[in-house]
Scaffold this motif. Structure first.
Motif, mmCIF file in Angstrom:
data_model
loop_
_atom_site.group_PDB
_atom_site.id
_atom_site.type_symbol
_atom_site.label_atom_id
_atom_site.label_comp_id
_atom_site.label_asym_id
_atom_site.label_seq_id
_atom_site.Cartn_x
_atom_site.Cartn_y
_atom_site.Cartn_z
ATOM 1 N N TYR A 72 0.945 -1.066 -0.099
ATOM 2 C CA TYR A 72 -0.112 -0.221 0.408
ATOM 3 C C TYR A 72 1.228 0.970 0.076
ATOM 4 O O TYR A 72 1.260 1.708 1.105
ATOM 5 C CB TYR A 72 -0.842 0.271 1.255
ATOM 6 C CG TYR A 72 -2.015 0.798 1.483
ATOM 7 C CD1 TYR A 72 -2.879 0.853 0.535
ATOM 8 C CD2 TYR A 72 -2.251 1.589 2.094
ATOM 9 C CE1 TYR A 72 -3.645 2.087 0.581
ATOM 10 C CE2 TYR A 72 -2.871 2.575 2.339
ATOM 11 C CZ TYR A 72 -4.372 2.465 0.912
ATOM 12 O OH TYR A 72 -4.769 3.503 1.328
ATOM 13 N N ASN A 122 -4.717 -6.820 3.348
ATOM 14 C CA ASN A 122 -5.173 -6.377 2.095
ATOM 15 C C ASN A 122 -6.683 -6.235 3.113
ATOM 16 O O ASN A 122 -7.540 -5.668 2.723
ATOM 17 C CB ASN A 122 -5.669 -6.880 0.752
ATOM 18 C CG ASN A 122 -6.709 -8.295 1.382
ATOM 19 O OD1 ASN A 122 -6.453 -8.757 2.290
ATOM 20 N ND2 ASN A 122 -6.492 -9.303 -0.596
ATOM 21 N N LEU A 147 -8.033 -3.048 1.966
ATOM 22 C CA LEU A 147 -6.972 -1.754 1.008
ATOM 23 C C LEU A 147 -7.566 -2.640 -0.345
ATOM 24 O O LEU A 147 -7.255 -4.149 -0.788
ATOM 25 C CB LEU A 147 -5.345 -2.474 1.076
ATOM 26 C CG LEU A 147 -5.553 -1.365 2.962
ATOM 27 C CD1 LEU A 147 -3.911 -1.609 2.837
ATOM 28 C CD2 LEU A 147 -5.267 -0.384 2.705
#
Length: 274
Positions: A72, A122, A147
């Protein structure tokens, strides 16, 4: 690359002392083509598209489940100068760790290109604690649906001086024992959403932007999709976004700290990833 989230922009410092967020090459919702009229249903705004609200949201990722690692990546810039804050530090913190005493990811710094690359799962449930000299500490909350992109919007920090100007413009007392919230609202197409009403489950003074100026009398977002609350007691605050008719768009739990700015993006969980 998109940003947290706006064009360089909202104001140019204190006269435009403005958006506790930021700017980037982002097309505002007012650039969208004309939509259906208001009389065709509750999921329509003159400048936003809400058809996805008629669809059921997918099941959320269970908290504590093991997700796949992604990188990220975020950039951090200063609101007034739009310059990269290469001296910033970023930690990833679990939502339950309000003071970030046991970070999920320890202190990370930007590379020469300004990017901070954060290896996170995630389905990360938490916030990024971001600090930089002379800037207001920021607690950025990625969407709690997880995410969804490798690179989301850049994060814009506001200097302590500009934030003090914002409080003054709103004619409020600056109480360092309290926190503040600033969020951006998005529609089903990932565009900035006007005509959104923000609510909080804790006491605070709501504000929106009307053009370049913050207002505590305005009742909903304009085409910039920006608003929030000041004077929030530390702890957890649930921020909710609704349409003018009360239809819920989404909500997100934010960690609030004394003297810090808690930020996030409120977008429908049914919407596709931007």
């Amino acid at each position: 690359m998109r940003a947290f989230p706006f064009r360089a922009c909202l104001w140019t410092v204190i006269g435009a002392a403005s958006a506790a967020m930021g700017c980037a090459d982002y097309k505002p919702g007012t650039d969208m083509p004309a939509l259906r009229g208001r009389d065709s249903g509750p999921f329509v705004s003159e400048n936003a598209e809400w058809s996805c609200l008629q669809k059921p949201a997918g099941p959320p990722s269970p908290i504590g489940s093991v997700g796949e690692f992604i990188v990220y990546s975020v950039q951090i810039v200063d609101l007034a100068t739009q310059g990269l804050l290469l001296d910033a530090t970023v930690k990833a913190c679990a939502l339950s760790d309000v003071d970030c005493r046991n970070p999920v990811l320890s202190e990370q710094r930007p590379g020469a290109d300004g990017w901070v690359n954060l290896p996170l799962r995630n389905n990360f449930q938490g916030f990024l604690e971001i600090e930089s000299p002379n800037e207001v500490r920021q607690l950025f909350h990625p969407p709690d649906t997880g995410l969804r992109t490798m690179r989301d919007y850049p994060i814009v920090m506001i200097s302590q001086q500009v934030f003090a100007g914002l409080v003054q413009v709103l004619r409020l007392m600056d109480d360092p024992s309290l926190g503040a919230i600033a969020v951006r609202t998005f529609d089903c197409q990932g565009e900035l959403a006007p005509d959104v009403v923000l609510k909080s489950d804790v006491a605070g003074v709501p504000y929106y932007f009307e053009g370049a100026a913050p207002s505590i009398t305005r009742q909903q977002t304009d085409s910039q999709g920006l608003g929030g609350f000041v004077g929030i007691q530390p702890g957890f605050a649930l921020s909710e976004a609704t349409l003018l008719d009360g239809t819920e768009i989404t909500s997100q739990k934010l960690v609030v700290r004394p003297g810090a700015l808690s930020t996030g993006f409120l977008r429908p969980p049914q919407a596709s990833a931007p």
